[in-house]
Design an enzyme around this catalytic site. Structure first.
Site, PDB file in Angstrom:
ATOM      1  N   GLY A 182      11.415  22.674 -15.859  1.00  0.00           N
ATOM      2  CA  GLY A 182      12.296  23.151 -16.928  1.00  0.00           C
ATOM      3  C   GLY A 182      11.764  24.403 -17.612  1.00  0.00           C
ATOM      4  O   GLY A 182      12.420  24.964 -18.493  1.00  0.00           O
ATOM      5  N   ASP A 189       0.824  -1.221   0.000  1.00  0.00           N
ATOM      6  CA  ASP A 189       0.000   0.000   0.000  1.00  0.00           C
ATOM      7  C   ASP A 189       0.855   1.268   0.000  1.00  0.00           C
ATOM      8  O   ASP A 189       0.362   2.362   0.245  1.00  0.00           O
ATOM      9  CB  ASP A 189      -0.944   0.010   1.209  1.00  0.00           C
ATOM     10  CG  ASP A 189      -0.184  -0.030   2.525  1.00  0.00           C
ATOM     11  OD1 ASP A 189       1.070  -0.085   2.492  1.00  0.00           O
ATOM     12  OD2 ASP A 189      -0.826   0.001   3.587  1.00  0.00           O
ATOM     13  N   SER A 243      12.785  22.349 -12.014  1.00  0.00           N
ATOM     14  CA  SER A 243      11.646  21.462 -11.761  1.00  0.00           C
ATOM     15  C   SER A 243      11.043  21.032 -13.105  1.00  0.00           C
ATOM     16  O   SER A 243      11.440  20.027 -13.681  1.00  0.00           O
ATOM     17  CB  SER A 243      10.629  22.177 -10.861  1.00  0.00           C
ATOM     18  OG  SER A 243       9.521  21.349 -10.657  1.00  0.00           O
ATOM     19  N   ARG A 298      10.162  26.355  -1.415  1.00  0.00           N
ATOM     20  CA  ARG A 298       9.674  27.501  -2.184  1.00  0.00           C
ATOM     21  C   ARG A 298       8.431  28.134  -1.563  1.00  0.00           C
ATOM     22  O   ARG A 298       8.128  29.279  -1.799  1.00  0.00           O
ATOM     23  CB  ARG A 298       9.391  27.077  -3.636  1.00  0.00           C
ATOM     24  CG  ARG A 298      10.658  26.916  -4.445  1.00  0.00           C
ATOM     25  CD  ARG A 298      10.404  26.304  -5.792  1.00  0.00           C
ATOM     26  NE  ARG A 298      10.002  24.908  -5.684  1.00  0.00           N
ATOM     27  CZ  ARG A 298       9.749  24.116  -6.711  1.00  0.00           C
ATOM     28  NH1 ARG A 298       9.829  24.587  -7.926  1.00  0.00           N
ATOM     29  NH2 ARG A 298       9.411  22.857  -6.527  1.00  0.00           N
ATOM     30  N   HIS A 300      16.409  27.231  -0.919  1.00  0.00           N
ATOM     31  CA  HIS A 300      15.811  28.164  -1.880  1.00  0.00           C
ATOM     32  C   HIS A 300      15.953  29.616  -1.414  1.00  0.00           C
ATOM     33  O   HIS A 300      16.345  30.490  -2.181  1.00  0.00           O
ATOM     34  CB  HIS A 300      14.352  27.788  -2.126  1.00  0.00           C
ATOM     35  CG  HIS A 300      13.698  28.690  -3.112  1.00  0.00           C
ATOM     36  ND1 HIS A 300      14.133  28.807  -4.415  1.00  0.00           N
ATOM     37  CD2 HIS A 300      12.670  29.555  -2.970  1.00  0.00           C
ATOM     38  CE1 HIS A 300      13.388  29.699  -5.040  1.00  0.00           C
ATOM     39  NE2 HIS A 300      12.507  30.165  -4.191  1.00  0.00           N
ATOM     40  N   LYS A 342      11.482  37.430 -14.067  1.00  0.00           N
ATOM     41  CA  LYS A 342      10.505  36.357 -14.295  1.00  0.00           C
ATOM     42  C   LYS A 342       9.235  36.657 -13.507  1.00  0.00           C
ATOM     43  O   LYS A 342       9.308  37.168 -12.389  1.00  0.00           O
ATOM     44  CB  LYS A 342      11.148  35.046 -13.805  1.00  0.00           C
ATOM     45  CG  LYS A 342      10.247  33.845 -13.776  1.00  0.00           C
ATOM     46  CD  LYS A 342      11.043  32.598 -13.403  1.00  0.00           C
ATOM     47  CE  LYS A 342      10.849  32.215 -11.953  1.00  0.00           C
ATOM     48  NZ  LYS A 342      11.492  30.937 -11.603  1.00  0.00           N
ATOM     49  N   THR A 376      11.331  27.564 -16.552  1.00  0.00           N
ATOM     50  CA  THR A 376      12.132  28.776 -16.318  1.00  0.00           C
ATOM     51  C   THR A 376      13.362  28.771 -17.212  1.00  0.00           C
ATOM     52  O   THR A 376      13.674  29.757 -17.889  1.00  0.00           O
ATOM     53  CB  THR A 376      12.564  28.819 -14.822  1.00  0.00           C
ATOM     54  OG1 THR A 376      11.385  28.870 -14.018  1.00  0.00           O
ATOM     55  CG2 THR A 376      13.459  30.009 -14.525  1.00  0.00           C
TER      56      THR A 376
HETATM   57  C1  R5P Z   1      12.059  29.430  -8.270  1.00  0.00           C
HETATM   58  O1  R5P Z   1      12.177  30.600  -7.956  1.00  0.00           O
HETATM   59  C2  R5P Z   1      13.241  28.528  -8.449  1.00  0.00           C
HETATM   60  O2  R5P Z   1      14.437  29.184  -8.171  1.00  0.00           O
HETATM   61  C3  R5P Z   1      13.303  27.942  -9.843  1.00  0.00           C
HETATM   62  O3  R5P Z   1      13.500  28.979 -10.771  1.00  0.00           O
HETATM   63  C4  R5P Z   1      12.025  27.224 -10.193  1.00  0.00           C
HETATM   64  O4  R5P Z   1      11.630  26.389  -9.144  1.00  0.00           O
HETATM   65  C5  R5P Z   1      12.202  26.402 -11.445  1.00  0.00           C
HETATM   66  O5  R5P Z   1      11.001  25.757 -11.722  1.00  0.00           O
HETATM   67  P1  R5P Z   1      10.655  25.289 -13.188  1.00  0.00           P
HETATM   68  O6  R5P Z   1      11.806  24.466 -13.663  1.00  0.00           O
HETATM   69  O7  R5P Z   1       9.385  24.504 -13.034  1.00  0.00           O
HETATM   70  O8  R5P Z   1      10.455  26.523 -14.011  1.00  0.00           O
END
Ligand code: R5P
Length: 295
Positions: free
Chosen positions: A223, A35, A221, A94, A128, A190, A225
């Site tokens: 990708g 489980d 995460s 975050r 972070h 951003k 950004t």
């Molecule tokens: C956010 O401020 C972090 O520093 C990264 O820029 C962010 O987590 C990247 O996430 P992702 O790859 O989903 O854009």
């Protein structure tokens, strides 16, 4: 006496740190029930004054956190006095403030849980927001893997590289790398929609003709950004475009998204084991532990 324990998913890093510190390493028995609940067993009861538990918390952040709490609680029950916890990738970092009314501050809750279970020291890599560790009630320290990444980038013999921070939060990292590589850096702005999660990057008039670029972030995460910035860098004439980060979560089709946007190389650490890992954080964790623990 001090012993090192590597949690599930951090066994390699854990045993490497034990070797570096010349300390015994305890091999934890672990399995997952049908489980999906985790079962953990220490091979024998131990009652050292000090233990170092290493557990990176990705993938499956919640599961990894629960396993960590099980290990710490059991060690306390065995009579261990000092619980030193190394979480190379600290999850939920975050969500360190209430961006919208009523939101949970997950990062603070993680700190409260670790404190309540009895953690005395928390060591993490490139948190972070380092500031957010100040809300944790036990001694909490973030050490940086960015200089290690910079040394690797130096060996890549990039052509007059410009180091790019994809947002303001990564400016320090870009500056650290550019000072080690003795090269230029710049940053982008951003905006992330707090409801949809969609990321937009403001364009900048730049020329990267004849140059390589390195986009550095604390984590990748989805990708998104990195992909946004890579597309702009490509339009500005960049040759090689390297994506570098400490924590490579690489969720879903992150790699494909970045490659489609022009990323030629991906460089990461082993805070989260992955195929692009070029540098290990083992040495800097061992050095930090030497400073904080009496052996
Ligand atoms: C956010 O401020 C972090 O520093 C990264 O820029 C962010 O987590 C990247 O996430 P992702 O790859 O989903 O854009």
């Amino acid at each position: 006496m001090v012993v090192v324990i590597g949690g599930p998913y951090s066994e390699k890093l854990g045993s490497d740190i034990a070797i570096r510190l010349n300390l015994p390493y305890i091999n934890l028995e672990s399995k997952v029930f049908p489980d999906d609940e985790s079962y953990l067993r220490f091979p024998e009861k131990f009652s050292e004054d000090n233990i170092i538990v290493i557990q990176s918390c990705f993938p499956k952040q919640d599961k990894r956190l629960m396993e960590l709490l099980f290990m710490l609680d059991t060690a306390k029950e065995f009579g261990v006095k000092n619980l030193n916890v190394v979480i190379p990738y600290l999850p939920y970092a975050r969500q360190d403030k209430r961006f919208r009314e009523g939101e949970v501050i997950s990062n603070k809750t993680i700190g409260n849980l670790l404190h309540t279970i009895g953690a005395d020291l928390l060591l993490t890599i490139d948190a972070h927001q380092e500031e957010s560790l100040k809300t944790f009630k036990m001694r909490s320290v973030s050490i940086s893997a960015i200089p290690l990444l910079a040394e690797h980038l130096k060996d890549m013999m990039l052509s007059d590289p410009c180091i790019i921070a994809p947002d303001k939060g990564a400016i320090n990292h870009a500056e650290t790398i550019s000072s080690i590589l003795k090269t230029n850096c710049t940053f982008f702005e951003k905006h992330r929609d707090r409801i949809t999660g969609k990321v937009e990057t403001r364009k900048k008039e730049l020329s990267f003709h004849g140059k390589d670029v390195v986009i550095i972030d604390d984590m990748i995460s989805t990708g998104g950004t990195i992909a946004n910035v890579s597309k702009i860098a490509k339009d500005c004439g960049a040759e090689k475009i390297v994506a570098a980060c400490t924590h490579a979560l690489l969720v879903g089709n992150a790699e494909e998204k970045m490659r489609d946007a022009g990323i030629t190389d991906i460089v990461t650490t082993d805070t989260i084991p992955n195929q692009f890992c070029k540098v290990s954080v083992g040495p800097i964790i061992a050095d930090a532990l030497r400073k904080f623990i009496e052996f």
